[in-house]
Design an enzyme around this catalytic site. Structure first.
Site, PDB file in Angstrom:
ATOM      1  N   GLY A   3      12.257 -23.558   1.243  1.00 53.86           N
ATOM      2  CA  GLY A   3      11.134 -22.683   0.931  1.00 53.86           C
ATOM      3  C   GLY A   3      10.596 -22.026   2.191  1.00 53.86           C
ATOM      4  O   GLY A   3      11.353 -21.677   3.102  1.00 53.86           O
ATOM      5  N   GLY A   4       9.275 -21.863   2.261  1.00 57.49           N
ATOM      6  CA  GLY A   4       8.653 -21.213   3.419  1.00 57.49           C
ATOM      7  C   GLY A   4       8.940 -21.963   4.702  1.00 57.49           C
ATOM      8  O   GLY A   4       9.130 -21.354   5.769  1.00 57.49           O
ATOM      9  N   PHE A  15      45.855  -1.359  10.766  1.00 59.09           N
ATOM     10  CA  PHE A  15      45.290  -0.885  12.035  1.00 59.09           C
ATOM     11  C   PHE A  15      46.099   0.278  12.641  1.00 59.09           C
ATOM     12  O   PHE A  15      45.658   0.897  13.588  1.00 59.09           O
ATOM     13  CB  PHE A  15      45.245  -2.032  13.056  1.00 59.09           C
ATOM     14  CG  PHE A  15      44.447  -3.218  12.581  1.00 59.09           C
ATOM     15  CD1 PHE A  15      43.069  -3.123  12.441  1.00 59.09           C
ATOM     16  CD2 PHE A  15      45.081  -4.417  12.263  1.00 59.09           C
ATOM     17  CE1 PHE A  15      42.330  -4.208  12.002  1.00 59.09           C
ATOM     18  CE2 PHE A  15      44.348  -5.512  11.832  1.00 59.09           C
ATOM     19  CZ  PHE A  15      42.976  -5.411  11.697  1.00 59.09           C
ATOM     20  N   LEU A  23      42.177 -15.652  22.453  1.00 53.33           N
ATOM     21  CA  LEU A  23      41.283 -15.618  21.286  1.00 53.33           C
ATOM     22  C   LEU A  23      41.765 -16.580  20.211  1.00 53.33           C
ATOM     23  O   LEU A  23      40.959 -17.220  19.529  1.00 53.33           O
ATOM     24  CB  LEU A  23      41.192 -14.197  20.723  1.00 53.33           C
ATOM     25  CG  LEU A  23      40.493 -13.187  21.635  1.00 53.33           C
ATOM     26  CD1 LEU A  23      40.415 -11.822  20.961  1.00 53.33           C
ATOM     27  CD2 LEU A  23      39.096 -13.647  21.996  1.00 53.33           C
ATOM     28  N   GLU A  63      34.410  -3.761  25.209  1.00 51.93           N
ATOM     29  CA  GLU A  63      33.758  -2.683  25.970  1.00 51.93           C
ATOM     30  C   GLU A  63      32.736  -1.983  25.080  1.00 51.93           C
ATOM     31  O   GLU A  63      32.788  -2.121  23.854  1.00 51.93           O
ATOM     32  CB  GLU A  63      34.824  -1.682  26.436  1.00 51.93           C
ATOM     33  CG  GLU A  63      35.849  -2.335  27.339  1.00 51.93           C
ATOM     34  CD  GLU A  63      36.785  -1.352  28.001  1.00 51.93           C
ATOM     35  OE1 GLU A  63      36.792  -0.153  27.626  1.00 51.93           O
ATOM     36  OE2 GLU A  63      37.518  -1.795  28.909  1.00 51.93           O
ATOM     37  N   GLU A  83      34.677 -12.817  18.386  1.00 53.16           N
ATOM     38  CA  GLU A  83      36.050 -13.358  18.260  1.00 53.16           C
ATOM     39  C   GLU A  83      36.782 -12.714  17.088  1.00 53.16           C
ATOM     40  O   GLU A  83      37.614 -13.350  16.441  1.00 53.16           O
ATOM     41  CB  GLU A  83      36.009 -14.880  18.043  1.00 53.16           C
ATOM     42  CG  GLU A  83      35.340 -15.616  19.168  1.00 53.16           C
ATOM     43  CD  GLU A  83      36.292 -16.046  20.245  1.00 53.16           C
ATOM     44  OE1 GLU A  83      37.466 -15.670  20.180  1.00 53.16           O
ATOM     45  OE2 GLU A  83      35.840 -16.742  21.158  1.00 53.16           O
ATOM     46  N   THR A 102      35.683  -9.668  13.955  1.00 48.73           N
ATOM     47  CA  THR A 102      34.696  -9.684  12.865  1.00 48.73           C
ATOM     48  C   THR A 102      35.332 -10.248  11.589  1.00 48.73           C
ATOM     49  O   THR A 102      36.563 -10.314  11.460  1.00 48.73           O
ATOM     50  CB  THR A 102      34.173  -8.264  12.550  1.00 48.73           C
ATOM     51  OG1 THR A 102      35.246  -7.512  11.963  1.00 48.73           O
ATOM     52  CG2 THR A 102      33.673  -7.550  13.804  1.00 48.73           C
ATOM     53  N   ALA A 127      40.340 -19.863  21.011  1.00 51.80           N
ATOM     54  CA  ALA A 127      38.889 -19.953  20.803  1.00 51.80           C
ATOM     55  C   ALA A 127      38.529 -19.850  19.317  1.00 51.80           C
ATOM     56  O   ALA A 127      37.631 -20.549  18.838  1.00 51.80           O
ATOM     57  CB  ALA A 127      38.190 -18.853  21.596  1.00 51.80           C
ATOM     58  N   ARG A 128      39.235 -19.000  18.577  1.00 56.37           N
ATOM     59  CA  ARG A 128      38.962 -18.867  17.130  1.00 56.37           C
ATOM     60  C   ARG A 128      39.229 -20.198  16.425  1.00 56.37           C
ATOM     61  O   ARG A 128      38.534 -20.557  15.481  1.00 56.37           O
ATOM     62  CB  ARG A 128      39.850 -17.766  16.538  1.00 56.37           C
ATOM     63  CG  ARG A 128      39.469 -16.367  16.973  1.00 56.37           C
ATOM     64  CD  ARG A 128      40.578 -15.371  16.648  1.00 56.37           C
ATOM     65  NE  ARG A 128      40.206 -14.012  17.027  1.00 56.37           N
ATOM     66  CZ  ARG A 128      41.046 -12.983  16.967  1.00 56.37           C
ATOM     67  NH1 ARG A 128      42.297 -13.146  16.560  1.00 56.37           N
ATOM     68  NH2 ARG A 128      40.636 -11.766  17.315  1.00 56.37           N
TER      69      ARG A 128
END
Ligand code: TGC
Ligand code: FAD
Length: 394
Positions: free
Chosen positions: A349-350, A393, A249, A142, A373, A375, A252-253
């Site tokens: 290089g460039g 957490f 997740l 969200e 998924e 950080t 998917a991870r």
């Protein structure tokens, strides 16, 4: 352009191929061939224009990229987790955005319906999702709750045979083109539930997010819910709580841990070729020790990531891969790929900043992959929690 034609060499330094079955190799070869003919010729152009090649959704279905390890009767490929991994690797060798199209559809839309859906929901949605006839998206993040989805404010109110859904989701891959969205919302008792929201439901919109410098060939949007009446038959009956979306997740991870290797291989391959072709001071730049150091470190890190992914795959096949092990592989392999892309960019290089080579595109894509998924730092903290038993957490 010569460098675009044949950059699909294996770079299998530790002969990891010997650990794969014929089925894995066949799945990988089929997807590699498809990427060569369907993605490589168009991807720079689509990424330049920041447009999603939506015609590929059906083709991804045809090559079996959606839910390779889900059962065939539910729209999947009936293969094992390593087959799923090598398929993601080949897709991301093409572009992280193309891998995203497949990850979201297979792991974040089909998987929750397969795992937590009713039999009716499975029959209604999974076969069409498996072929790409229907496109899905997954709404967890969200505007004010990204790393901390438990704080979500999107919520439902009981209204007899339906729920009234209000709130908004942000950064949702595929949302503007999706036919259905698997949406996670809080019930009045504070429990998180999953709902299948269909395009066309009154009060539901999915505006596109513009201005991304990363994952430009993938379409991203919001999900906005204003008093959307969602029938209770569209609630996923098999799960309540944050473990619902987090378990998707994990799936998917796991795919990203493999996918990132593909992006790294494409960058390494391009840099290796360039280092042999580009002459400075009268010799190929690959003859300079500093270039060799970069290439040696790149292939070493790729090899370590391949072994990590393969071992994780064998654990996943045995049902023993833990969410924390998956976090470690996602974090390690994505950062590895990003660092490989940065080093490869320097070797070019460039020229490395142009779309003559795939490197800058991969590098910009991988900035997103490092963040979505979960950080990089969230995954570090998951590992930190796992090894110390102390939760950063809470
Ligand atoms: P916490 O209390 O730790 O966990 C809540 C419940 O979930 C269980 N659980 C998991 N289950 C399966 N797989 C996992 N990876 C799990 N992680 C946790 C846990 O056991 C618990 O179960 P129960 O039975 O006790 O209720 O939750 P928390 O609120 O403290 O959060 C922990 C934290 C920060 C690790 C989690 O919120 C987190 O992973 N945050 C990152 C959010 C994130 O990754 N968002 C991704 C959005 S989707 C996306 O980015 C798609 S991009 C797709 C593309 O384009 O490819
Ligand atoms: P925040 O959570 O605000 O984090 C900002 C910074 O703070 C990060 O560096 C983070 O590591 C750090 N941080 C946060 N908490 C802590 C902490 N406790 N300790 C230390 N550091 C912390 N989401 C979906 O639901 N579905 C999708 O399909 C989807 N697709 C996406 C596609 C793209 C292109 C992008 C960019 C994102 C997508 N996401 C999707 C959202 C993605 O998962 C979030 O961006 C991600 O989880 C991070 O949330 P955030 O952007 O709000 O950052």
């Amino acid at each position: 352009m010569a460098h675009k034609e044949d950059r699909y060499q294996a770079h299998d330094y530790y002969l990891v191929d010997e650990l794969l079955t014929d089925e894995h190799k066949m799945a990988r070869a089929a997807v590699r061939d498809w990427v060569k003919q369907a993605v490589t010729p168009i991807i720079e152009d689509y990424a330049n224009r920041a447009e999603c090649p939506v015609h590929l959704f059906k083709e991804l279905g045809e090559i079996g990229a959606y839910g390779p390890s889900l059962p065939v009767e539910y729209g999947g490929g009936g293969m094992d987790e390593i087959a799923y991994g090598v398929i993601m690797q080949e897709l991301e060798r093409g572009d992280s955005g193309i891998r995203s199209m497949a990850s979201v559809q297979g792991s974040l839309v089909m998987y929750p319906i397969f795992k937590y859906g009713s039999e009716e929901q499975k029959k209604k949605y999974l076969p069409k999702l498996g072929t790409g006839e229907l496109i899905g998206c997954f709404g967890l993040t969200e505007p004010d709750h990204g790393s901390n989805p438990a704080g979500m404010v999107t919520h439902v109110k009981d209204d007899g045979d339906a729920y009234i859904l209000n709130g908004a989701k942000m950064w949702i891959t595929n949302s503007p083109v999706a036919d259905i969205a698997v949406v996670w919302a809080k019930r009045e008792d504070g429990k998180i539930i999953g709902l299948i929201v269909e395009k066309g439901m009154k009060g539901f919109s999915a505006p596109e997010i513009h201005g991304k410098w990363s994952l430009r060939a993938s379409i991203t949007g919001e999900l906005v819910f204003e008093d959307v009446r969602v029938p209770k038959t569209n609630v996923l009956p098999g799960v309540e709580g944050l473990k619902g979306p987090l378990s998707c997740l994990s799936k998917a991870r796991y795919g990203i841990a493999w996918g990132a290797i593909g992006a790294a291989l494409d960058c390494y391959d391009s840099a290796l070729r360039y280092s042999k072709e580009r002459i400075q001071f009268g010799k190929p730049i690959g003859q300079f020790q500093l270039t060799q150091k970069k290439l040696a470190e790149m292939i070493t890190e790729i090899t370590k990531a391949q072994l990590l992914a393969w071992r994780l795959g064998t654990l996943a096949n045995e049902g023993r891969a833990t969410p924390a092990q998956i976090s470690m592989a996602k974090r390690n392999n994505v950062l590895m790929a990003l660092q490989v892309a940065r080093e490869a960019r320097q070797i070019h290089g460039g020229m490395g900043i142009t779309n003559e080579y795939p490197v800058m595109r991969h590098m910009m894509n991988l900035e997103t992959v490092l963040t979505y998924e979960g950080t990089h730092d969230i995954h570090l903290l998951i590992t930190g929690m796992d090894v110390t038993g102390l939760n950063a957490f809470k």
